[in-house]
Design a protein around this motif. Structure first.
Motif: not given
Length: 120
Positions: A9-11, A17-18, A62-63, A68-69
């Motif tokens: 969720n963070l990622l 763009n948070d 970031r997109v 990314i696992e």
């Protein structure tokens, strides 16, 4: 399992763009990335520069974060690449002299050559 979901969720938030989520992400990973970079560089100042570059690279890409696992492995690869880039650039910088550092005798052909020091 819960921590993995929180990280996902963070990622996702960072990828959207948070800024606050990115700050949380940065705080979560800064120390481990710094320690990893220090393994290569053995210099705190250099590590600070490299770690900054790592997180700039993460922000720029970031997109892709949501795909990314293994974020730890991703960060370590980016950190290793940045450390290698830093080392390569620092070697290049050491070999180059500024104009002020070049002995005048090398620039002015009319001046006498520098005297060699004799070893005792």
């Amino acid at each position: 399992m819960e921590k993995k979901k929180e990280l996902e969720n963070l990622l996702v938030s960072v990828s959207e763009n948070d800024d606050y989520a990115f700050r949380v992400f940065y705080d979560l990973y800064y120390r481990s990335v710094f320690r990893f970079a220090y393994y290569f560089l053995r210099n705190r100042e250099a590590c600070g520069e490299v770690v900054s570059n790592v997180f700039v690279a993460v922000w720029k890409s970031r997109v892709a974060l949501r795909r990314i696992e293994n974020i730890d492995a991703y960060l370590y690869v980016v950190a290793r690449n940045e450390a290698n880039r830093y080392l390569k650039e620092s070697r290049t910088r050491r070999r180059c002299l500024s104009f002020e550092e070049i002995p005048i005798s090398l620039i002015d052909r009319n001046s006498p050559p520098p005297q060699r020091r004799r070893s005792r």
